[in-house]
Design a protein around this motif. Structure first.
Motif, PDB file in Angstrom:
ATOM      1  N   HIS A 107      34.529  59.489  15.095  1.00 24.47           N
ATOM      2  CA  HIS A 107      34.185  60.869  14.727  1.00 24.47           C
ATOM      3  C   HIS A 107      35.230  61.883  15.149  1.00 24.47           C
ATOM      4  CE1 HIS A 107      30.175  59.850  13.296  1.00 24.47           C
ATOM      5  NE2 HIS A 107      30.092  59.028  14.324  1.00 24.47           N
ATOM      6  N   THR A 108      36.227  61.392  15.948  1.00 20.20           N
ATOM      7  CA  THR A 108      37.238  62.343  16.416  1.00 20.20           C
ATOM      8  C   THR A 108      37.997  62.945  15.250  1.00 20.20           C
ATOM      9  OG1 THR A 108      37.486  61.119  18.453  1.00 20.20           O
ATOM     10  CG2 THR A 108      39.273  62.613  17.879  1.00 20.20           C
ATOM     11  N   TYR A 109      38.254  62.118  14.219  1.00 15.75           N
ATOM     12  CA  TYR A 109      39.069  62.586  13.105  1.00 15.75           C
ATOM     13  C   TYR A 109      38.244  62.755  11.828  1.00 15.75           C
ATOM     14  CZ  TYR A 109      42.692  61.068  16.319  1.00 15.75           C
ATOM     15  OH  TYR A 109      43.484  60.910  17.427  1.00 15.75           O
ATOM     16  N   ALA A 110      36.923  62.808  11.991  1.00 17.35           N
ATOM     17  CA  ALA A 110      36.059  62.979  10.811  1.00 17.35           C
ATOM     18  C   ALA A 110      35.135  64.175  11.000  1.00 17.35           C
ATOM     19  CB  ALA A 110      35.244  61.716  10.573  1.00 17.35           C
ATOM     20  N   GLU A 111      34.577  64.659   9.895  1.00 18.20           N
ATOM     21  CA  GLU A 111      33.630  65.771   9.960  1.00 18.20           C
ATOM     22  C   GLU A 111      32.317  65.293  10.550  1.00 18.20           C
ATOM     23  OE1 GLU A 111      34.417  68.672   6.273  1.00 18.20           O
ATOM     24  OE2 GLU A 111      33.975  66.593   5.696  1.00 18.20           O
ATOM     25  N   THR A 112      31.711  66.153  11.367  1.00 15.43           N
ATOM     26  CA  THR A 112      30.395  65.835  11.902  1.00 15.43           C
ATOM     27  C   THR A 112      29.334  66.229  10.901  1.00 15.43           C
ATOM     28  OG1 THR A 112      30.126  68.002  12.932  1.00 15.43           O
ATOM     29  CG2 THR A 112      31.274  66.308  14.227  1.00 15.43           C
ATOM     30  N   ILE A 113      28.108  65.745  11.165  1.00  9.36           N
ATOM     31  CA  ILE A 113      26.986  66.116  10.271  1.00  9.36           C
ATOM     32  C   ILE A 113      26.802  67.622  10.271  1.00  9.36           C
ATOM     33  CG2 ILE A 113      24.480  65.976   9.994  1.00  9.36           C
ATOM     34  CD1 ILE A 113      24.622  63.089  10.880  1.00  9.36           C
ATOM     35  N   GLU A 114      26.977  68.229  11.438  1.00  8.07           N
ATOM     36  CA  GLU A 114      26.816  69.699  11.514  1.00  8.07           C
ATOM     37  C   GLU A 114      27.868  70.399  10.654  1.00  8.07           C
ATOM     38  OE1 GLU A 114      26.665  73.305  14.857  1.00  8.07           O
ATOM     39  OE2 GLU A 114      27.062  71.230  15.480  1.00  8.07           O
ATOM     40  N   ASP A 115      29.109  69.870  10.694  1.00 10.87           N
ATOM     41  CA  ASP A 115      30.163  70.440   9.840  1.00 10.87           C
ATOM     42  C   ASP A 115      29.780  70.320   8.363  1.00 10.87           C
ATOM     43  OD1 ASP A 115      31.716  71.068  12.023  1.00 10.87           O
ATOM     44  OD2 ASP A 115      32.842  69.182  11.963  1.00 10.87           O
ATOM     45  N   LEU A 116      29.297  69.137   8.009  1.00  6.52           N
ATOM     46  CA  LEU A 116      28.920  68.901   6.611  1.00  6.52           C
ATOM     47  C   LEU A 116      27.750  69.780   6.201  1.00  6.52           C
ATOM     48  CD1 LEU A 116      29.247  65.011   6.527  1.00  6.52           C
ATOM     49  CD2 LEU A 116      30.715  66.655   5.332  1.00  6.52           C
ATOM     50  N   GLU A 117      26.775  69.941   7.105  1.00  3.01           N
ATOM     51  CA  GLU A 117      25.620  70.798   6.787  1.00  3.01           C
ATOM     52  C   GLU A 117      26.061  72.252   6.632  1.00  3.01           C
ATOM     53  OE1 GLU A 117      22.987  69.930   9.995  1.00  3.01           O
ATOM     54  OE2 GLU A 117      21.974  68.299   8.921  1.00  3.01           O
ATOM     55  N   GLU A 119      31.102  72.771 -10.788  1.00  5.03           N
ATOM     56  CA  GLU A 119      31.993  72.191  -9.781  1.00  5.03           C
ATOM     57  C   GLU A 119      31.383  72.305  -8.388  1.00  5.03           C
ATOM     58  OE1 GLU A 119      34.625  70.529 -10.274  1.00  5.03           O
ATOM     59  OE2 GLU A 119      35.003  70.906 -12.398  1.00  5.03           O
ATOM     60  N   LEU A 120      30.806  73.473  -8.104  1.00  3.14           N
ATOM     61  CA  LEU A 120      30.176  73.674  -6.790  1.00  3.14           C
ATOM     62  C   LEU A 120      28.981  72.743  -6.616  1.00  3.14           C
ATOM     63  CD1 LEU A 120      30.313  77.577  -6.534  1.00  3.14           C
ATOM     64  CD2 LEU A 120      31.576  75.960  -5.117  1.00  3.14           C
ATOM     65  N   ALA A 121      28.204  72.558  -7.696  1.00  3.08           N
ATOM     66  CA  ALA A 121      27.051  71.660  -7.626  1.00  3.08           C
ATOM     67  C   ALA A 121      27.511  70.233  -7.351  1.00  3.08           C
ATOM     68  CB  ALA A 121      26.257  71.728  -8.936  1.00  3.08           C
ATOM     69  N   SER A 122      28.625  69.839  -8.005  1.00  4.90           N
ATOM     70  CA  SER A 122      29.173  68.494  -7.776  1.00  4.90           C
ATOM     71  C   SER A 122      29.635  68.337  -6.332  1.00  4.90           C
ATOM     72  CB  SER A 122      30.333  68.247  -8.744  1.00  4.90           C
ATOM     73  OG  SER A 122      30.933  67.003  -8.488  1.00  4.90           O
ATOM     74  N   MET A 123      30.328  69.367  -5.839  1.00 10.46           N
ATOM     75  CA  MET A 123      30.798  69.321  -4.454  1.00 10.46           C
ATOM     76  C   MET A 123      29.614  69.283  -3.482  1.00 10.46           C
ATOM     77  SD  MET A 123      33.864  72.109  -4.726  1.00 10.46           S
ATOM     78  CE  MET A 123      34.006  72.209  -2.944  1.00 10.46           C
ATOM     79  N   GLN A 124      28.589  70.063  -3.788  1.00  9.30           N
ATOM     80  CA  GLN A 124      27.406  70.106  -2.932  1.00  9.30           C
ATOM     81  C   GLN A 124      26.747  68.720  -2.865  1.00  9.30           C
ATOM     82  OE1 GLN A 124      24.503  72.966  -4.196  1.00  9.30           O
ATOM     83  NE2 GLN A 124      23.472  73.032  -2.229  1.00  9.30           N
ATOM     84  N   GLN A 125      26.681  68.048  -4.001  1.00  7.15           N
ATOM     85  CA  GLN A 125      26.096  66.710  -4.032  1.00  7.15           C
ATOM     86  C   GLN A 125      26.948  65.733  -3.237  1.00  7.15           C
ATOM     87  OE1 GLN A 125      23.055  65.932  -5.360  1.00  7.15           O
ATOM     88  NE2 GLN A 125      23.430  64.018  -4.244  1.00  7.15           N
ATOM     89  N   GLN A 126      28.276  65.875  -3.333  1.00  5.35           N
ATOM     90  CA  GLN A 126      29.164  65.009  -2.564  1.00  5.35           C
ATOM     91  C   GLN A 126      28.934  65.194  -1.062  1.00  5.35           C
ATOM     92  OE1 GLN A 126      33.178  65.778  -3.808  1.00  5.35           O
ATOM     93  NE2 GLN A 126      32.806  65.182  -5.938  1.00  5.35           N
ATOM     94  N   LYS A 150      26.153  66.263   0.351  1.00  4.04           N
ATOM     95  CA  LYS A 150      24.849  65.669   0.673  1.00  4.04           C
ATOM     96  C   LYS A 150      24.966  64.155   0.836  1.00  4.04           C
ATOM     97  CE  LYS A 150      21.838  69.105  -1.502  1.00  4.04           C
ATOM     98  NZ  LYS A 150      20.868  69.375  -2.586  1.00  4.04           N
ATOM     99  N   ASN A 151      25.761  63.550  -0.057  1.00  6.79           N
ATOM    100  CA  ASN A 151      25.965  62.098   0.048  1.00  6.79           C
ATOM    101  C   ASN A 151      26.672  61.739   1.356  1.00  6.79           C
ATOM    102  OD1 ASN A 151      24.809  61.829  -2.465  1.00  6.79           O
ATOM    103  ND2 ASN A 151      26.765  61.710  -3.563  1.00  6.79           N
ATOM    104  N   LYS A 152      27.648  62.572   1.745  1.00  2.48           N
ATOM    105  CA  LYS A 152      28.345  62.324   3.018  1.00  2.48           C
ATOM    106  C   LYS A 152      27.387  62.459   4.195  1.00  2.48           C
ATOM    107  CE  LYS A 152      33.110  63.576   1.839  1.00  2.48           C
ATOM    108  NZ  LYS A 152      34.237  64.484   2.173  1.00  2.48           N
ATOM    109  N   ILE A 153      26.508  63.468   4.121  1.00  6.04           N
ATOM    110  CA  ILE A 153      25.530  63.660   5.204  1.00  6.04           C
ATOM    111  C   ILE A 153      24.629  62.435   5.319  1.00  6.04           C
ATOM    112  CG2 ILE A 153      23.504  65.005   5.909  1.00  6.04           C
ATOM    113  CD1 ILE A 153      24.865  67.471   4.738  1.00  6.04           C
ATOM    114  N   ALA A 154      24.150  61.948   4.163  1.00  9.25           N
ATOM    115  CA  ALA A 154      23.295  60.760   4.170  1.00  9.25           C
ATOM    116  C   ALA A 154      24.044  59.559   4.741  1.00  9.25           C
ATOM    117  CB  ALA A 154      22.818  60.463   2.743  1.00  9.25           C
ATOM    118  N   GLN A 155      25.322  59.435   4.382  1.00  6.84           N
ATOM    119  CA  GLN A 155      26.133  58.325   4.891  1.00  6.84           C
ATOM    120  C   GLN A 155      26.314  58.444   6.402  1.00  6.84           C
ATOM    121  OE1 GLN A 155      29.977  58.058   3.083  1.00  6.84           O
ATOM    122  NE2 GLN A 155      30.630  56.307   4.311  1.00  6.84           N
ATOM    123  N   LYS A 156      26.585  59.684   6.866  1.00 10.80           N
ATOM    124  CA  LYS A 156      26.767  59.897   8.308  1.00 10.80           C
ATOM    125  C   LYS A 156      25.487  59.589   9.076  1.00 10.80           C
ATOM    126  CE  LYS A 156      31.034  61.424   8.567  1.00 10.80           C
ATOM    127  NZ  LYS A 156      32.061  60.726   9.368  1.00 10.80           N
TER     128      LYS A 156
END
Length: 421
Positions: free
Chosen positions: A23-33, A239-246, A248-254
């Motif tokens: 997690h040192t070099y990745a976004e945290t869930i809080e960052d993603l949220e 585009e924003l909706a697509s990014m928002q979904q991406q 959300k997917n990252k949050i679920a993965q995290k």
């Protein structure tokens, strides 16, 4: 026991360090949220702008309808005034003819009066022996007897009364015609005044029509711009909706990864009697960390990497001279994007305008550079995505995907395309 406890502590430390290291070099869930919340706010702003654009379009349509009705009324008024103008011109022509006829009639009466005077003079002369001018009294006194005197007196009286009556009648006729002429002249003046007024009204209506047509053109241009803006905003919202979904997917993965890591930690804590297994598990975790680090996207010199690099940062604000994800200007984004692909390009529009090879727009492919003549020639730049779209950092939207086939960007594109590779 001490050795076992030490091994277990080392294993736990390695496992925790490995997990933290991931997690040192990745976004945290809080960052993603937070990013998801920002995207939602951006979408709300875009959707509000879409509704405002729709409202403005409706207002423009209402104004256009009112303007068309106004033009229709102006045309009807103009036609009515033109008909009145034509009728007035006909009346003026007839009245001028009438004035001319009356003038000829007056001249004829004046001639008749003059003729009458000559007749009277000739009658008087007939009473003179030598044809000279004599007065009526001399004709009467020239009588030889009373009968001739009476006869001559009666004749002179009749002549005088007749001539006097004739002259009076002619003078009355002249006065009547003169009066009629004055009346007709007055009518002519009124008609000419009406002509002047009608000409002024027709000129005014024509000016109003020109102004209305110019306003209609301006409203139609505004309508086209608003519709183009709606399209761009809809695209931006997608585009924003697509990014928002991406995100959300990252949050679920995290969250899934966190649950897996929690299971790993629990496994470490329950393995007091299996230190060797813990060492193996820690080694696997360490190996997993290395694999994840190796799988992180790296610049490979491929232009597609430069094309895709900006998608994760759509919405990054415009910043003059900016070349980082904290803020880009147009040329700074190009420099940064190609740098992610391991390709070095200049960081200014002037330098970029001569990089690579110039090609016609008909041959443009994703990854080519497209230039726009904004405040100067080649004043703005973006990366072509295909289908008339490009990605770039704009003053108004920041980093965004825009359409160059209509609206503002179409008007600024002069066909300058360059291929970097």
């Amino acid at each position: 026991m001490k050795q076992r406890s030490l091994i277990r502590s080392v294993c736990l430390a390695i496992g925790i360090t490995g997990i933290l290291g991931i997690h040192t070099y990745a976004e945290t869930i809080e960052d993603l949220e937070n990013r998801e919340s920002e995207l939602q706010n951006e979408r709300a702003d875009v959707q509000q702008n879409i509704e405002e654009a729709k409202t403005e379009v409706n207002q423009v349509l209402t104004e256009l309808e009112e303007l068309n009705q106004e033009l229709e009324q102006l045309n009807e008024t103009l036609e009515a005034n033109q008909r009145t103008m034509d009728e007035t011109e006909e009346k003026v022509d007839r009245t001028e003819d009438e004035v001319e006829q009356l003038e000829e009639e007056i001249q004829q009466i004046e001639k008749d009066i003059e003729i009458r005077r000559e007749i009277i003079q000739e009658r008087l002369v007939s009473y003179h022996r030598n044809g000279g001018d004599i007065a009526y009294i001399e004709v009467i006194l020239g009588s030889k007897n009373m009968g001739q005197f009476i006869s001559r007196s009666n004749a002179v009286k009749k002549i005088m009364d007749s001539d006097k009556q004739l002259i009076l009648e002619q003078q009355e006729d002249k006065a009547t015609v003169k009066k009629k002429q004055n009346k007709v002249l007055s009518k002519l003046q009124e008609l000419q005044d009406m002509q002047t007024e009608l000409r002024g009204m027709i000129t005014l209506i024509e000016d109003q029509k020109v102004a209305a047509k110019e306003k209609r053109k301006s409203l139609k241009d505004k309508q086209s711009e608003l519709l183009a803006l709606q399209d761009e905003l809809q695209l931006q919202d997608s585009e924003l909706a697509s990014m928002q979904q991406q995100v959300k997917n990252k949050i679920a993965q995290k969250e899934s990864e966190q649950r897996s890591e929690t299971v790993v930690l629990a496994s470490h804590q329950s393995s007091d009697n299996n230190e060797g297994s813990s060492v193996v598990q820690a080694s696997k975790s360490k190996s997993s960390k290395k694999q994840q680090t190796k799988s992180a996207p790296k610049a490979n010199g491929n232009v597609s990497t430069a094309i895709n690099a900006g998608y994760a940062h759509l919405g990054t604000p415009y910043q003059w001279g900016g070349k980082t994800t904290a803020g880009f200007d147009c040329s700074g984004f190009i420099h940064w994007a190609f740098k992610q692909a391991g390709i070095s390009v200049p960081g200014s529009t002037a330098g970029l305008s001569s990089v690579g090879t110039k090609i016609p727009y008909s041959q443009a492919q994703p990854g080519d550079l497209v230039f726009f003549n904004t405040y100067k020639t080649n004043g703005h730049i973006g990366i072509y995505l295909g289908n008339g779209k490009f990605i770039g950092s704009q003053n108004s939207t920041g980093l965004a995907v825009a359409d160059m086939t209509h609206g503002y960007w179409k008007s600024k594109f002069a066909g300058h395309v360059r291929r970097v590779r």
